[in-house]
Design a protein around this motif. Sequence first.
Motif, PDB file in Angstrom:
ATOM      1  N   PHE A   1       1.132  -1.450   0.084  1.00 28.49           N
ATOM      2  CA  PHE A   1      -0.126   0.467  -0.187  1.00 28.49           C
ATOM      3  C   PHE A   1       0.955   1.134   0.237  1.00 28.49           C
ATOM      4  CE2 PHE A   1      -2.538   3.140   2.051  1.00 28.49           C
ATOM      5  CZ  PHE A   1      -3.733   3.473   1.387  1.00 28.49           C
TER       6      PHE A   1
ATOM      7  N   HIS B   1       1.800   2.211  -3.104  1.00 31.17           N
ATOM      8  CA  HIS B   1       1.120   2.146  -3.946  1.00 31.17           C
ATOM      9  C   HIS B   1       0.257   3.679  -3.947  1.00 31.17           C
ATOM     10  CE1 HIS B   1      -3.063   2.096  -6.147  1.00 31.17           C
ATOM     11  NE2 HIS B   1      -3.348   2.851  -5.490  1.00 31.17           N
TER      12      HIS B   1
ATOM     13  N   LYS C   1       0.520   7.044  -6.871  1.00 35.46           N
ATOM     14  CA  LYS C   1      -1.613   7.442  -6.558  1.00 35.46           C
ATOM     15  C   LYS C   1      -0.804   8.987  -6.310  1.00 35.46           C
ATOM     16  CE  LYS C   1      -5.479   7.638  -7.296  1.00 35.46           C
ATOM     17  NZ  LYS C   1      -6.245   6.992  -8.678  1.00 35.46           N
TER      18      LYS C   1
ATOM     19  N   ASP D   1     -12.585  -0.049   1.376  1.00 30.22           N
ATOM     20  CA  ASP D   1     -10.775  -1.271   1.605  1.00 30.22           C
ATOM     21  C   ASP D   1      -9.981   0.122   1.254  1.00 30.22           C
ATOM     22  OD1 ASP D   1      -9.743  -0.572  -1.877  1.00 30.22           O
ATOM     23  OD2 ASP D   1     -12.036  -1.684  -1.228  1.00 30.22           O
TER      24      ASP D   1
ATOM     25  N   TYR E   1      -7.132   1.026  -0.559  1.00 31.14           N
ATOM     26  CA  TYR E   1      -7.218   1.792  -1.912  1.00 31.14           C
ATOM     27  C   TYR E   1      -8.350   2.252  -2.559  1.00 31.14           C
ATOM     28  CZ  TYR E   1      -4.089  -1.909  -1.658  1.00 31.14           C
ATOM     29  OH  TYR E   1      -2.289  -3.191  -1.258  1.00 31.14           O
TER      30      TYR E   1
ATOM     31  N   LEU F   1      -8.397   5.611  -0.499  1.00 31.92           N
ATOM     32  CA  LEU F   1      -7.098   6.123  -1.274  1.00 31.92           C
ATOM     33  C   LEU F   1      -7.755   7.584  -2.705  1.00 31.92           C
ATOM     34  CD1 LEU F   1      -4.388   7.523  -1.208  1.00 31.92           C
ATOM     35  CD2 LEU F   1      -3.487   6.196  -2.975  1.00 31.92           C
ATOM     36  N   ASP F   2      -8.224   6.574  -3.757  1.00 32.20           N
ATOM     37  CA  ASP F   2      -8.810   6.516  -4.640  1.00 32.20           C
ATOM     38  C   ASP F   2      -8.952   8.523  -4.112  1.00 32.20           C
ATOM     39  OD1 ASP F   2      -7.313   5.007  -6.155  1.00 32.20           O
ATOM     40  OD2 ASP F   2      -8.295   4.219  -6.674  1.00 32.20           O
TER      41      ASP F   2
END
Length: 230
Positions: free
Chosen positions: A16, A19, A23, A77, A79, A82-83
Motif C-alpha cells: 500500500f 501504491h 498515486k 478498502d 485503495y 485513497l482514490d
Amino acid sequence: MDIVVKGRKTEVPERFRKHVAEKLKLDKIQKLDGKVISLDVEVSKETNPRQADRSDRVEITVRGRGPVIRAEASAADPYAALDLATAKLDASLRKQHEKRHNRRGAGRLSAAEVAARVPDAAHLNGDGSLVREEEPEGVPTTRIGSLEIQGEGPLVVREKTHVAAPMSLDQALYEMELVGHDFYLFIDSETKEPSVVYRRHAYDYGVIHLNTDPMVAKAQSAGGGSALGG
C-alpha cells in the motif's frame, strides 16, 4: 519532499505504501502548489461491522506556507479510500491554484483608471490627500449608526457583529482561504486581541495585531480625552 505514510491503530502494508507513492505524484502536486513542505497520509480502520462499507479511512494532509489542505475519504478498502481522497485533494489544490492565478492582476484597474471608470470614485490631490467637495450651506445632516452623514446620499450602511472564538494564526489563514476573502478578522488565541490576516502578493500573507494603548485606556477610564490635553 517525501510522502510519509502512517497507520493509526492499524498496520500499513508495504504494497500500500508503494501504491500511495504511485498515486500521489509529487511533481503534479508541486506544479499546482510550488511551496508544499510536507505530505502526510494517515490510514485508519473502523472495527464496527455495521460500517463495513466505509471501514477503511484515508486522510491526506498537505502543509505549505499557506493554509493546511486536507482531504479524507472512507471506503470498503484502503485503495478505494485513497482514490477518493486523492480526487478531493486534486480538486482542492486546483481551486487554490486558480485563486492565486486570478489574483495576479486579472481584471484589476490602475489607480489612474479608477476615477474615470468607477462611478463616484474618490478623487485625490497631488499629495495623495482626499479632495473634499464643498457642501452648500444648509445641507441637512443625518445620523446612521455611528456615522454622521451630510446631504441626501444615497448611502447604505451595514453594521455586523459576530461572535468569534479565539484561534491560532494557522487556523485564521485556513478560514480566510475557506471563505475566499482577501482578509480575515479574528481573535488571536495567544494575545486575546483582535488581529487581521490578509493576502499579499503571490503566495505571501500578512498579519496585523492590535494591542490596547495603556495610555489611551487610562485616559478613557479617567473621564475622556481631557486627561491627554496639553
